[in-house]
Structure formats: C-alpha cells, structure tokens
Motif scaffolding. Structure first.
Motif, PDB file in Angstrom:
ATOM      1  N   ILE A  12       0.886  -1.095  -0.005  1.00 46.76           N
ATOM      2  CA  ILE A  12      -0.055  -0.040  -0.039  1.00 46.76           C
ATOM      3  C   ILE A  12       0.933   1.322  -0.110  1.00 46.76           C
ATOM      4  N   ARG A  15       2.587   1.611  -3.470  1.00 43.84           N
ATOM      5  CA  ARG A  15       1.799   1.611  -4.690  1.00 43.84           C
ATOM      6  C   ARG A  15       1.599   3.178  -4.913  1.00 43.84           C
ATOM      7  N   THR A  17       0.693   6.138  -8.537  1.00 43.46           N
ATOM      8  CA  THR A  17       0.240   5.819  -9.970  1.00 43.46           C
ATOM      9  C   THR A  17       1.590   6.344 -10.651  1.00 43.46           C
ATOM     10  N   GLY A 152     -13.761  -1.665  -7.585  1.00 43.49           N
ATOM     11  CA  GLY A 152     -12.808  -0.737  -7.075  1.00 43.49           C
ATOM     12  C   GLY A 152     -11.826  -1.578  -6.257  1.00 43.49           C
ATOM     13  N   GLU A 156      -7.808  -2.280  -6.888  1.00 40.80           N
ATOM     14  CA  GLU A 156      -7.018  -2.246  -5.766  1.00 40.80           C
ATOM     15  C   GLU A 156      -6.324  -3.538  -5.497  1.00 40.80           C
ATOM     16  N   ASN A 157      -6.804  -4.523  -5.610  1.00 40.45           N
ATOM     17  CA  ASN A 157      -6.092  -5.873  -5.374  1.00 40.45           C
ATOM     18  C   ASN A 157      -5.122  -5.899  -6.045  1.00 40.45           C
ATOM     19  N   MET A 159      -3.837  -3.717  -8.118  1.00 40.92           N
ATOM     20  CA  MET A 159      -2.612  -2.731  -8.197  1.00 40.92           C
ATOM     21  C   MET A 159      -1.564  -3.340  -6.982  1.00 40.92           C
ATOM     22  N   LEU A 160      -2.059  -3.644  -5.701  1.00 42.70           N
ATOM     23  CA  LEU A 160      -1.173  -4.018  -4.528  1.00 42.70           C
ATOM     24  C   LEU A 160      -0.454  -5.430  -5.038  1.00 42.70           C
TER      25      LEU A 160
END
Ligand SMILES: Cc1cc2nc3c(=O)[nH]c(=O)nc-3n(C[C@H](O)[C@H](O)[C@H](O)COP(=O)(O)O)c2cc1C
Length: 228
Positions: A12, A15, A17, A152, A156-157, A159-160
């Motif tokens: 988290i 991460r 952008t 969402g 997010e999963n 991205m992590l």
C-alpha cells in the motif's frame, strides 16, 4: 522504486500511480496469477461484477494504434459513458484535483500556460504510458453503486499484487473517452459499460513524473470517531 513489496502495508505504501514505464515485457502467467488472486476481492452477494480485458503484445499495440487513428479527428475522444467526475465538483474535491494536476506537471517543469505540452503528456495515457500490459475494465450495465465499490476493490487488489511482483500500475479513466473504439476493437457487448483502463509494467525510475508523491488529507478530515 521497483523493489518488491513484502507486506500488505509495504504494498500500500509503495503503490503509486506511475506515468512512465519501461518496455520490459511482463509474462502472461504473471498477469494471470495477479488476476486470479485479485478475484478473491469481496463483493456484495458475491456477485463478482468485474470484467477485465487483458491486452498484451500486438493486441495492446493495436488498440493504441486504433486510438491514435481516431485522435486525428477527435483528439480528446468523446463523452464517456458515465460522469468521470461530478459535473459540478465542489470543495474540497475541486482543490484536491487541481493540486494533484499542478504537482504532477511541476515534476516535469510544464507550466499552466503550456497547454500543448500538458496535452502531449496526458496523451501518454492512450499508450498506457509505455507499459507492456493494458487492462480494460467493464461492468454489466445493470449494476449499481454497490457493485462499483466491488470493482474498485478488485482493481486495488490488482494494484497491490503488482507491487508484490515488483511491478507498478496506473489506473486510467482516460480510456473512457475512447469507449466506442475499445468496444469495436474488443467486441465488448453493449450490455457492458467500459469503465477504465490500467497500465501494468516496470516503472521508469529515471522519469521525473514518477517522483511525484500525491498528498492525502489528514485523517481528521475524513474520519469521524465516536467513543464512549
Ligand atoms: C479509477 C481511477 C482512474 C484514474 N485515471 C487516471 C488517468 O486516466 N490518468 C492518470 O494519469 N491517472 C489516473 N488516476 C490516478 C489518480 O490521479 C491517482 O490515483 C491520484 O492522483 C492519487 O495518486 P496516487 O495513485 O499516486 O496515490 C486514476 C485513479 C483511479 C483510482
């Protein structure tokens, strides 16, 4: 920046952008592994309302080329299928949005007046900012607000989990303005709404824009505690 995250907190915290990627390929198996685990995201009633189109290699390049072709006549695409932001964004959201934009362009020394340079940079969205993997997220049009939250969580999963592989991501609503081109290219059924894209790849650590760290409001602004 590209080191792997070892814990959820680390994933988290690291991460962010990323808006400049190296072209280093990412194996299809890596994306399959990420998506398979990301699907463990919760969803109301276990609807699992998310749908994702994965673009790799020549398939990714072909979408980028198609959009570039369309941009010759419609440089900013057309109205998305949903309001990316509320039509009249009020405070404090307006200021937050303004500040991240200014901070981002400041990393590259692009002033407000240089609209062309800003547009040139923004256009990188439609090349997945150079990332080798592009995702397009869609959702069945019958879905409601609850299911948008589910989507969402799935995103997010992803991205992590990308961080755990030493990869970075850029979620991209920018693709929503080319929904028709995407729909035609991927034969997305009319019943699915095209929500957004996501770039996945290895961050270009030399790119000034990737030095950006976005602000957050203090906890006291977003959380209300009641005790006793
Ligand atoms: C659904 C979604 C869509 C986004 N679309 C874009 C986009 O099209 N282009 C872009 O550069 N950033 C996009 N962003 C990134 C946000 O600007 C970014 O998450 C925010 O400024 C906070 O920065 P951080 O992700 O680095 O913490 C998007 C983020 C989300 C969650």
């Amino acid at each position: 920046m590209n080191r792997q995250a070892k814990t959820v907190s680390d994933a988290i915290a690291t991460r962010k952008t990323v808006r400049a990627f190296r072209p280093d390929p990412v194996a299809r198996a890596t994306i399959e592994e990420i998506l398979t685990l990301a699907m463990r995201a919760p969803s109301g009633g276990n609807l699992q309302p998310w749908r994702v189109y994965v673009l790799l290699g020549a398939a990714r390049d072909a979408l980028v080329r198609r959009v570039a072709e369309v941009r010759k006549d419609h440089p900013m695409g057309s109205a998305p299928e949903y309001h990316v932001y509320p039509p009249k964004l009020s405070e404090p959201y307006r200021t937050r949005r303004f500040r991240i934009g200014e901070a981002m362009y400041a990393t590259m020394g692009i002033p407000r007046e240089d609209k062309m340079a800003r547009l040139r940079f923004f256009s990188g969205n439609w090349d997945f900012f150079g990332a080798p993997v592009g995702l397009i997220f869609t959702m069945d049009r019958q879905m409601q607000e609850g299911q948008w939250a589910d989507l969402g969580m799935f995103m997010e999963n992803i991205m992590l989990l990308a961080r755990e592989k030493g990869l970075h991501t850029c979620p991209q609503e920018a693709w929503a303005v080319f929904h028709q081109t995407i729909r035609d290219y991927l034969s997305v059924p009319e019943g699915e709404m095209i929500f957004c894209g996501m770039a996945i790849g290895t961050a270009d650590e030399t790119a000034p824009v990737n030095a950006l760290t976005s602000e957050r409001a203090p906890l006291s602004e977003i959380a209300t505690f009641r005790e006793g």
